[in-house]
Every structure is written in structure tokens, then in C-alpha cells.
Design a protein around this motif. Structure first.
Motif, PDB file in Angstrom:
ATOM      1  N   GLN A 113      96.398  78.523  83.489  1.00 56.20           N
ATOM      2  CA  GLN A 113      97.209  79.488  84.229  1.00 56.20           C
ATOM      3  C   GLN A 113      96.580  79.825  85.579  1.00 56.20           C
ATOM      4  N   THR A 114      95.254  79.840  85.643  1.00 55.54           N
ATOM      5  CA  THR A 114      94.567  80.103  86.913  1.00 55.54           C
ATOM      6  C   THR A 114      94.837  78.975  87.902  1.00 55.54           C
ATOM      7  N   ILE A 115      94.727  77.732  87.436  1.00 53.59           N
ATOM      8  CA  ILE A 115      95.005  76.586  88.309  1.00 53.59           C
ATOM      9  C   ILE A 115      96.459  76.634  88.778  1.00 53.59           C
ATOM     10  N   ASN A 116      97.359  76.926  87.874  1.00 54.59           N
ATOM     11  CA  ASN A 116      98.775  77.034  88.226  1.00 54.59           C
ATOM     12  C   ASN A 116      98.997  78.117  89.282  1.00 54.59           C
ATOM     13  N   ALA A 117      98.362  79.262  89.093  1.00 55.09           N
ATOM     14  CA  ALA A 117      98.523  80.371  90.041  1.00 55.09           C
ATOM     15  C   ALA A 117      97.967  80.016  91.420  1.00 55.09           C
ATOM     16  N   ILE A 118      96.849  79.284  91.464  1.00 60.13           N
ATOM     17  CA  ILE A 118      96.286  78.855  92.754  1.00 60.13           C
ATOM     18  C   ILE A 118      97.267  77.915  93.441  1.00 60.13           C
ATOM     19  N   GLU A 119      97.788  76.951  92.700  1.00 58.54           N
ATOM     20  CA  GLU A 119      98.723  75.979  93.290  1.00 58.54           C
ATOM     21  C   GLU A 119     100.006  76.650  93.758  1.00 58.54           C
ATOM     22  N   LYS A 120     100.442  77.691  93.068  1.00 53.80           N
ATOM     23  CA  LYS A 120     101.658  78.406  93.462  1.00 53.80           C
ATOM     24  C   LYS A 120     101.414  79.410  94.585  1.00 53.80           C
ATOM     25  N   GLY A 121     100.135  79.669  94.877  1.00 57.86           N
ATOM     26  CA  GLY A 121      99.813  80.637  95.919  1.00 57.86           C
ATOM     27  C   GLY A 121      99.810  82.066  95.435  1.00 57.86           C
ATOM     28  N   ASP A 122      99.759  82.256  94.115  1.00 59.58           N
ATOM     29  CA  ASP A 122      99.761  83.598  93.535  1.00 59.58           C
ATOM     30  C   ASP A 122      98.367  84.148  93.287  1.00 59.58           C
ATOM     31  N   TYR A 123      97.342  83.334  93.515  1.00 59.00           N
ATOM     32  CA  TYR A 123      95.968  83.755  93.236  1.00 59.00           C
ATOM     33  C   TYR A 123      95.045  83.147  94.273  1.00 59.00           C
ATOM     34  N   ASN A 124      94.180  83.979  94.849  1.00 56.93           N
ATOM     35  CA  ASN A 124      93.166  83.514  95.792  1.00 56.93           C
ATOM     36  C   ASN A 124      91.843  83.371  95.052  1.00 56.93           C
ATOM     37  N   PRO A 125      91.390  82.137  94.852  1.00 57.20           N
ATOM     38  CA  PRO A 125      90.160  81.936  94.090  1.00 57.20           C
ATOM     39  C   PRO A 125      88.919  82.363  94.863  1.00 57.20           C
ATOM     40  N   THR A 126      87.869  82.627  94.126  1.00 54.75           N
ATOM     41  CA  THR A 126      86.579  82.940  94.740  1.00 54.75           C
ATOM     42  C   THR A 126      86.042  81.680  95.412  1.00 54.75           C
ATOM     43  N   ILE A 127      85.097  81.860  96.303  1.00 54.56           N
ATOM     44  CA  ILE A 127      84.484  80.701  96.966  1.00 54.56           C
ATOM     45  C   ILE A 127      83.774  79.822  95.940  1.00 54.56           C
ATOM     46  N   LYS A 128      83.189  80.432  94.922  1.00 52.19           N
ATOM     47  CA  LYS A 128      82.519  79.670  93.860  1.00 52.19           C
ATOM     48  C   LYS A 128      83.520  78.761  93.149  1.00 52.19           C
ATOM     49  N   LEU A 129      84.691  79.283  92.830  1.00 54.34           N
ATOM     50  CA  LEU A 129      85.715  78.478  92.169  1.00 54.34           C
ATOM     51  C   LEU A 129      86.260  77.414  93.124  1.00 54.34           C
ATOM     52  N   CYS A 130      86.459  77.765  94.382  1.00 58.58           N
ATOM     53  CA  CYS A 130      86.916  76.776  95.375  1.00 58.58           C
ATOM     54  C   CYS A 130      85.944  75.605  95.446  1.00 58.58           C
ATOM     55  N   ARG A 131      84.658  75.911  95.476  1.00 57.31           N
ATOM     56  CA  ARG A 131      83.645  74.846  95.554  1.00 57.31           C
ATOM     57  C   ARG A 131      83.667  73.971  94.309  1.00 57.31           C
ATOM     58  N   ALA A 132      83.844  74.570  93.138  1.00 57.90           N
ATOM     59  CA  ALA A 132      83.903  73.803  91.898  1.00 57.90           C
ATOM     60  C   ALA A 132      85.125  72.886  91.883  1.00 57.90           C
ATOM     61  N   ILE A 133      86.249  73.395  92.341  1.00 59.28           N
ATOM     62  CA  ILE A 133      87.468  72.586  92.417  1.00 59.28           C
ATOM     63  C   ILE A 133      87.257  71.427  93.389  1.00 59.28           C
ATOM     64  N   CYS A 134      86.670  71.715  94.540  1.00 67.09           N
ATOM     65  CA  CYS A 134      86.423  70.668  95.538  1.00 67.09           C
ATOM     66  C   CYS A 134      85.497  69.583  94.996  1.00 67.09           C
ATOM     67  N   ARG A 135      84.435  69.983  94.330  1.00 66.13           N
ATOM     68  CA  ARG A 135      83.513  68.994  93.743  1.00 66.13           C
ATOM     69  C   ARG A 135      84.242  68.124  92.729  1.00 66.13           C
ATOM     70  N   THR A 136      85.058  68.737  91.901  1.00 67.18           N
ATOM     71  CA  THR A 136      85.776  68.003  90.849  1.00 67.18           C
ATOM     72  C   THR A 136      86.789  67.029  91.441  1.00 67.18           C
ATOM     73  N   LEU A 137      87.429  67.435  92.524  1.00 70.22           N
ATOM     74  CA  LEU A 137      88.470  66.597  93.139  1.00 70.22           C
ATOM     75  C   LEU A 137      87.929  65.724  94.278  1.00 70.22           C
ATOM     76  N   ASP A 138      86.620  65.755  94.509  1.00 68.31           N
ATOM     77  CA  ASP A 138      85.987  64.978  95.587  1.00 68.31           C
ATOM     78  C   ASP A 138      86.610  65.281  96.949  1.00 68.31           C
TER      79      ASP A 138
END
Length: 65
Positions: free
Chosen positions: A29-54
Motif C-alpha cells: 500500500q505504501t508503494i501504491n500510495a507513492i506511485e499515486k502521489g498520495d504519500y511523500n516517502p522519507t529520503i531513507k525510503l527514496c534511497r532504498a527504492i532507488c538502490r533496488t531499481l538501479d
């Protein structure tokens, strides 16, 4: 604002929202909310997503004016 770049990067890696969520230790649900623009992730989560997606932070989270 929807995060279509993150959704596209996830799709390019052939990952479901659940697989990305599991990789970065959040709920689907968190990933869905980020993709929909309903949730602004923390910088820590942004970095983790970026690492995972290269991707870089600029690739996925920089907002064009």
C-alpha cells in the motif's frame, strides 16, 4: 503528483508493487500510495527504492517545474 517514473522503473525490472515493497521493507500500500502521489516517502525510503531499481534520486524523485 503521480510518480510515473517510479512505476515505469519498477515495470522495467518486472517487479510487482509487492516485490518492491518487500525489497524495501514497506507495505504494498505504501508503494501504491507513492506511485499515486498520495504519500511523500522519507529520503531513507527514496534511497532504498532507488538502490533496488538501479536509479538515482534525480531519476525517480526530482520534480520538474
Amino acid at each position: 503528483m503521480k510518480n510515473l517514473r517510479m512505476k515505469a522503473a519498477r515495470a522495467a525490472k518486472d517487479m510487482s508493487q509487492q516485490e518492491l515493497a518487500d525489497a524495501v521493507n514497506v507495505s504494498r500500500q505504501t508503494i501504491n500510495a507513492i506511485e499515486k502521489g498520495d504519500y511523500n516517502p522519507t529520503i531513507k525510503l527514496c534511497r532504498a527504492i532507488c538502490r533496488t531499481l538501479d536509479k538515482t534520486l534525480d531519476d525517480l524523485f526530482w520534480e520538474e517545474e
